[in-house]
Design a protein around this motif. Structure first.
Motif, mmCIF file in Angstrom:
data_model
loop_
_atom_site.group_PDB
_atom_site.id
_atom_site.type_symbol
_atom_site.label_atom_id
_atom_site.label_comp_id
_atom_site.label_asym_id
_atom_site.label_seq_id
_atom_site.Cartn_x
_atom_site.Cartn_y
_atom_site.Cartn_z
ATOM 1 N N ILE A 201 0.856 -1.195 0.000
ATOM 2 C CA ILE A 201 0.000 0.000 0.000
ATOM 3 C C ILE A 201 0.887 1.238 0.000
ATOM 4 C CG2 ILE A 201 -1.596 1.397 1.380
ATOM 5 C CD1 ILE A 201 -2.780 -1.249 2.439
ATOM 6 N N LEU A 202 1.881 1.235 0.874
ATOM 7 C CA LEU A 202 2.711 2.428 1.020
ATOM 8 C C LEU A 202 3.558 2.693 -0.226
ATOM 9 C CD1 LEU A 202 3.580 1.994 4.767
ATOM 10 C CD2 LEU A 202 2.482 3.998 3.748
ATOM 11 N N THR A 203 4.129 1.640 -0.809
ATOM 12 C CA THR A 203 4.922 1.886 -2.021
ATOM 13 C C THR A 203 4.002 2.304 -3.165
ATOM 14 O OG1 THR A 203 4.863 -0.474 -2.568
ATOM 15 C CG2 THR A 203 6.809 0.337 -1.411
ATOM 16 N N ALA A 204 2.786 1.753 -3.206
ATOM 17 C CA ALA A 204 1.846 2.155 -4.256
ATOM 18 C C ALA A 204 1.483 3.632 -4.091
ATOM 19 C CB ALA A 204 0.590 1.293 -4.215
ATOM 20 N N LEU A 205 1.250 4.059 -2.874
ATOM 21 C CA LEU A 205 0.954 5.478 -2.629
ATOM 22 C C LEU A 205 2.125 6.342 -3.077
ATOM 23 C CD1 LEU A 205 -0.679 5.355 0.924
ATOM 24 C CD2 LEU A 205 -1.831 5.505 -1.292
ATOM 25 N N SER A 206 3.317 5.844 -2.820
ATOM 26 C CA SER A 206 4.516 6.563 -3.224
ATOM 27 C C SER A 206 4.535 6.768 -4.737
ATOM 28 C CB SER A 206 5.744 5.772 -2.753
ATOM 29 O OG SER A 206 6.912 6.278 -3.344
ATOM 30 N N VAL A 207 4.269 5.678 -5.468
ATOM 31 C CA VAL A 207 4.253 5.763 -6.928
ATOM 32 C C VAL A 207 3.141 6.712 -7.386
ATOM 33 C CG1 VAL A 207 3.899 4.438 -9.047
ATOM 34 C CG2 VAL A 207 5.235 3.466 -7.170
ATOM 35 N N ILE A 208 1.998 6.618 -6.724
ATOM 36 C CA ILE A 208 0.850 7.448 -7.115
ATOM 37 C C ILE A 208 1.159 8.929 -6.947
ATOM 38 C CG2 ILE A 208 -1.478 8.130 -6.391
ATOM 39 C CD1 ILE A 208 -1.994 5.132 -5.824
ATOM 40 N N LEU B 31 -2.921 -0.414 -11.532
ATOM 41 C CA LEU B 31 -4.200 -1.129 -11.485
ATOM 42 C C LEU B 31 -5.249 -0.294 -10.748
ATOM 43 C CD1 LEU B 31 -3.136 -4.821 -10.772
ATOM 44 C CD2 LEU B 31 -3.802 -3.776 -12.921
ATOM 45 N N ALA B 32 -4.823 0.462 -9.777
ATOM 46 C CA ALA B 32 -5.759 1.274 -8.994
ATOM 47 C C ALA B 32 -6.030 2.616 -9.673
ATOM 48 C CB ALA B 32 -5.210 1.525 -7.597
ATOM 49 N N ARG B 33 -5.518 2.790 -10.868
ATOM 50 C CA ARG B 33 -5.707 4.038 -11.610
ATOM 51 C C ARG B 33 -5.289 5.235 -10.791
ATOM 52 N NH1 ARG B 33 -10.640 4.090 -15.635
ATOM 53 N NH2 ARG B 33 -10.306 2.041 -16.505
ATOM 54 N N LEU B 34 -4.209 5.110 -10.073
ATOM 55 C CA LEU B 34 -3.634 6.213 -9.306
ATOM 56 C C LEU B 34 -4.589 6.746 -8.239
ATOM 57 C CD1 LEU B 34 -1.946 8.194 -12.218
ATOM 58 C CD2 LEU B 34 -1.024 6.300 -10.899
ATOM 59 N N ASP B 35 -5.544 5.920 -7.836
ATOM 60 C CA ASP B 35 -6.466 6.311 -6.779
ATOM 61 C C ASP B 35 -5.976 5.693 -5.469
ATOM 62 O OD1 ASP B 35 -8.547 6.270 -4.885
ATOM 63 O OD2 ASP B 35 -10.018 6.591 -6.473
ATOM 64 N N PRO B 36 -5.651 6.533 -4.477
ATOM 65 C CA PRO B 36 -5.069 6.011 -3.232
ATOM 66 C C PRO B 36 -5.960 4.981 -2.545
ATOM 67 C CG PRO B 36 -4.881 8.398 -3.305
ATOM 68 C CD PRO B 36 -5.718 8.006 -4.481
ATOM 69 N N LEU B 37 -7.274 5.177 -2.564
ATOM 70 C CA LEU B 37 -8.153 4.258 -1.849
ATOM 71 C C LEU B 37 -8.261 2.923 -2.575
ATOM 72 C CD1 LEU B 37 -10.883 6.765 -0.662
ATOM 73 C CD2 LEU B 37 -8.839 5.952 0.531
ATOM 74 N N TRP B 38 -8.346 2.981 -3.905
ATOM 75 C CA TRP B 38 -8.339 1.723 -4.654
ATOM 76 C C TRP B 38 -7.019 0.977 -4.466
ATOM 77 C CZ3 TRP B 38 -12.057 -1.129 -6.257
ATOM 78 C CH2 TRP B 38 -13.288 -0.565 -6.640
ATOM 79 N N ALA B 39 -5.955 1.728 -4.258
ATOM 80 C CA ALA B 39 -4.655 1.072 -4.074
ATOM 81 C C ALA B 39 -4.694 0.132 -2.872
ATOM 82 C CB ALA B 39 -3.559 2.121 -3.897
ATOM 83 N N VAL B 40 -5.446 0.518 -1.837
ATOM 84 C CA VAL B 40 -5.581 -0.337 -0.657
ATOM 85 C C VAL B 40 -6.245 -1.661 -1.058
ATOM 86 C CG1 VAL B 40 -6.726 -0.577 1.576
ATOM 87 C CG2 VAL B 40 -5.683 1.613 0.925
ATOM 88 N N VAL B 41 -7.331 -1.547 -1.827
ATOM 89 C CA VAL B 41 -8.071 -2.735 -2.258
ATOM 90 C C VAL B 41 -7.193 -3.638 -3.116
ATOM 91 C CG1 VAL B 41 -10.094 -3.533 -3.525
ATOM 92 C CG2 VAL B 41 -10.220 -1.422 -2.168
#
Lengths: 344, 518
Positions: free
Chosen positions: A71-78, A287-297
């Motif tokens: 989640i955290l690395t995905a948020l970083s990328v986002i 995959l989460a389309r740069l949406d932080p909340l979808w990134a969690v899912v």
């Protein structure tokens, strides 16, 4: 949002869900054919994946353990991507965060107990941010591609960790640094499992980033720069400053992932701390389309797939490479659908 | 068999041919880029196609080269229709094009670029040695001076252009299209290019030169055609037409749709530029000691051929480009090289030339576009948080004030027509109650109704005391709106006219006024 927007949003989410489900079915079918070809009953394999991923508290907790750093690395990328920059370096920033956390916790600093954890968090964030600030500066001052620089710096970060593990901070027993002080341990969320409080940090970060992007002036600037950097310049935005802050912030978020691994899971810095969480973060972000909340899912779903397929491998003797094929199929299909959507 | 290439085997001297585009019409949405245009090219001639940016000359050439398909009309050779659907078809038909931006592989050698994609390169192996002599002979024949072994990225711009011409010849081009060939060349290179082109004509090639530089037209061409707003105005033998007349044809005799206006009552000096220097890039002159004064309550029109410093002028004022020397003063305050945000906040509004690129975010809703400049203003944000309610109310007000047709404040900017986008941009900029406004090509790409509305708004603001700098390639627009006209040429103000006329402006644009005076 407004009353008019709500049904629209619901419809969009429904069609999203249908699409997502369709993609899962297609990729499962395709992977099933591969499994069949190797003489494994795909249905049994899938049941085994589900059982291993969701069948017990232990299983669920392991899904979350995997999801937390991702989640955290995905948020970083986002965050970086939203202002038009690629952060391929979340893995390296994660290592720097871990190094900082261990550095503080490994009795190198004498802090009173209750202050140690906050110091580790802040230290990890700052270390990740500083590590990311280097490619950001090179990009903004000299135009050096942040893709290349962050990628290269990942190897530097791993090498730095290896050096510390083998040298100054060596435990002498295991291929890891010495342990951190117990005051630096993150509490477990579910007794007897490895799910730790860094999950809460990750969730808070996701909610926070979503809020920042949607509601704040800073987030508005980041979005504008990502959507049309020329218009941002013409409107008088300090593009370089916003991009620098975003990229450093991105590094800090990845650094928090490193902190969690140290304080919540290992209580030291082992060799091979990250099995590529930074790179998985890129996949999750897209995959989460740069949406932080979808990134969690998405991170949780990938965690389940990972844990589940590990279980299937143990139960049925399916080679792990097949599992990777299933994951890759799913990701390619989803990204392919995105491209087709953009065409139309 | 590879050596049976037409360009290399013509030994029987030039034979006459005639290439024609007949009745070509091409529309992009509401914009008619070509309206029943008929142009022809004969063996052995240089035919210049003259026109302002946006006149449609590039479009007709792209159609000839197969990069665009016409909506109506045909392309013929010697009266026989040609079917050209792609550049490949065009090349097969003997039509070659040298683009303004070269299409060479910078890391390959000249030789490799020349044979790339042709049968000369051989099917599997690059047979450099075998073709070298042939290519050298071809180059020598047309007096094209290039080093076949040099890497393209080490060549000067002029030399790269020669490679492009040679490349077209190697591919068998008889009809050659050169798009703004002199834009990037030094005067010496222009001369050398002229020699090469004349050599080509002597060998029976025909050449279209697309340009907006009149002097070169007069020197190089045998015939000249003028295009304006998608129409062909006429075609004349160059020797039989006067340069002054061509200017008039190019910019149009003003049919001023009388916009009602009050007498001019200029107020205090609002914007002053003193000896501004901005370095030029890519063959453009930049600004070279530009002086300009703009008062409250007047519209100062900036006329001039595109690329004479218009962009640099706007960028210098808005702080988007560094000024190397000189001083810019906005309402008594020096703003030279200040951050753009500071300059905009001190009372400057900006309607950029490229609306889609610079003025709006197409993927954003109108709400986000409404606060693009003033998102940090009090009332829009509090303690770093954007007040969405305030933004929506503000957007509603902009939509209402300028009657922007849209589905509501949440509509994507992309979904609006060009005219409504520009209305929205104007509404936003004027809502900032600026002292000075820079309007760059404010009606480009708009339909007639939207144009007159924009004009009326600008005059309204002038009457209310705003100082407006109007940069436009449309001389009609300049004449209809401006109280004074300054002509920009090669990065300087060539002259300021209190009582502008097409003839006077044209003379200043081309520098003939100075020559006459001398």
């Amino acid at each position: 949002m407004t009353a008019v927007a709500a049904p629209k949003l619901a419809a969009a989410m429904r069609s999203q869900a249908v699409l997502g489900l369709g993609l899962v079915v297609i990729s499962l079918t395709a992977a099933g054919l591969v499994l069949l070809a190797t003489g494994v009953n795909p249905l049994r394999a899938y049941v085994e994946i589900l059982r291993s991923a969701f069948g017990s508290v232990d299983a669920l907790s392991e899904d979350l353990v995997y999801a937390t750093p991702v989640i955290l690395t995905a948020l970083s990328v986002i965050l970086a991507f939203r202002c038009g920059l690629w952060n391929i370096g979340a893995d390296g920033q994660l290592y720097l965060g871990a190094i900082a956390a261990v550095g503080l916790g490994f009795n190198h600093v004498d802090l009173p107990g209750p202050l140690l954890l906050p110091a580790m968090i802040v230290g990890a964030f700052v270390a990740g941010a500083a590590w990311a600030a280097i490619p950001a500066l090179l990009r903004l001052r000299f135009g050096a591609s942040e893709v290349i620089v962050t990628l290269m710096m990942n190897f530097l970060a791993v090498t730095l960790a290896t050096y510390l593990i083998g040298g100054p901070w060596a435990s002498g027993i295991t291929p890891a640094t010495g342990p951190i002080a117990p005051a630096g341990f993150l509490p477990s969320l579910v007794p007897g499992t490895r799910v730790n409080a860094n999950l809460l940090v990750a969730l808070a970060a996701a909610a926070g980033l979503a809020f920042v992007m949607k509601r704040t002036v800073f987030g508005y600037r980041v979005r504008t720069i990502g959507a049309n950097i020329h218009a941002a310049r013409f409107a008088g935005m300090n593009v370089d400053r916003v991009r620098f802050l975003s990229f450093a912030g991105a590094g800090g978020l990845a650094g928090l992932a490193g902190f969690g691994e140290v304080a919540g899971i290992y209580h030291d810095l082992p060799n091979g701390l990250s099995p590529g969480y930074g790179y998985t973060g890129i996949v999750v972000a897209l995959l989460a389309r740069l949406d932080p909340l979808w990134a969690v899912v998405v991170a949780f779903a990938l965690g389940a797939l990972n844990v589940g397929s590990g279980g299937m491998q143990r139960a049925l003797g399916v080679p792990v490479s097949l599992v990777s094929i299933i994951e890759a199929l799913l990701i390619l299909l989803i990204l392919g659908t995105r491209l087709m959507e953009r065409r139309t | 068999m590879a050596f049976d290439h037409p360009a290399m085997t013509i030994e029987d001297g030039p034979s006459p041919w005639r290439l024609a585009a007949v009745g070509i019409t091409k529309r992009y949405g509401p914009l008619t880029a070509n309206d029943a245009v008929t142009l022809d090219l004969r063996a052995g001639e240089i035919h210049a196609v003259l026109g302002e940016n946006g006149a449609g000359k590039s479009t007709i050439m792209k159609i000839l080269y197969g990069m665009e398909m016409p909506d109506a009309g045909t392309i013929e050779r010697d009266g026989q229709p040609l079917i050209i659907r792609s550049p490949r078809d065009a090349i097969a038909a003997g039509i070659g094009m040298v683009h303004q931006h070269f299409m060479l592989v910078p890391t390959l050698s000249v030789l490799e670029n020349l044979i790339l994609g042709t049968p000369l390169s051989g099917r599997f192996m690059v047979r450099k040695r075998a073709v070298r002599a042939k290519l050298a002979a071809l180059a020598a024949r047309y007096r094209i001076d290039v080093d076949l072994d040099a890497r393209v990225d080490e060549l000067s711009v002029g030399a790269q252009q020669r490679v492009e011409i040679l490349k077209a010849l190697v591919r068998g081009a008889r009809a050659l299209i050169l798009d703004e060939p002199t834009a990037v060349l030094t005067p010496r290179e222009v001369e050398a290019l002229g020699d090469t082109l004349r050599e080509l004509c002597a060998e029976g090639h025909g050449i279209f030169i697309v340009t907006h530089k009149l002097a070169e037209v007069m020197r190089l061409s045998d015939r000249v055609s003028v295009m304006r707003r998608g129409r062909l105005i006429g075609t004349w033998p160059t020797a039989a037409v006067a340069a002054d007349d061509l200017v008039t044809h190019m910019v149009g005799r003003s049919l001023q749709a009388a916009v009602p206006r009050t007498a001019r009552a200029p107020g205090a000096l609002m914007l002053e530029m003193q000896a501004i220097h901005v370095p030029g890039q890519g063959g453009r002159p930049g600004l070279r000691g530009l002086d300009l004064r703009l008062a409250a309550g007047e519209i100062l029109g900036i006329a001039g051929v595109d690329g004479n410093g218009q962009q640099e002028l706007a960028d210098a004022i808005t702080g988007l480009r560094r000024v190397t020397s000189g001083e810019i003063i906005l309402d008594g305050e020096a703003i030279t090289n200040r951050p753009t945000a500071t300059i905009l906040a001190s009372g400057l509004a900006h309607v950029p030339e490229d609306r889609h690129r610079d003025a709006v975010v197409l993927d954003f809703p109108l709400t986000d576009n409404a606060v693009l400049v003033d998102h940090a203003r009090r009332g829009i944000q509090r303690r770093g948080l954007v007040d969405q309610g305030a933004v929506t109310r503000f957007t509603d007000a902009l939509i209402a004030a300028f009657a922007v047709r849209c589905s509501g404040p949440q509509a994507a900017m992309r979904s609006l027509s060009g005219g409504n986008q520009q209305r929205f941009v104007l509404a936003r900029e004027l809502s900032r109650q600026p002292k000075v406004m820079i309007a760059m090509q404010p009606t480009r790409g708009l339909d007639v109704g939207a144009i007159s509305e924009v004009h009326a708004r600008l005059l309204e603001q002038r009457d209310a005391g705003m100082a407006i700098l109007l940069v436009s390639a449309e001389l009609d627009e300049i004449l209809a709106l401006s109280d004074r006209v300054a002509v920009l040429r090669e990065g300087r103000i060539a002259g300021v006219l209190d009582h502008p006329s097409v003839e006077a402006i044209g003379a200043l644009m081309l520098g003939t006024a100075a020559e006459q005076a001398a």
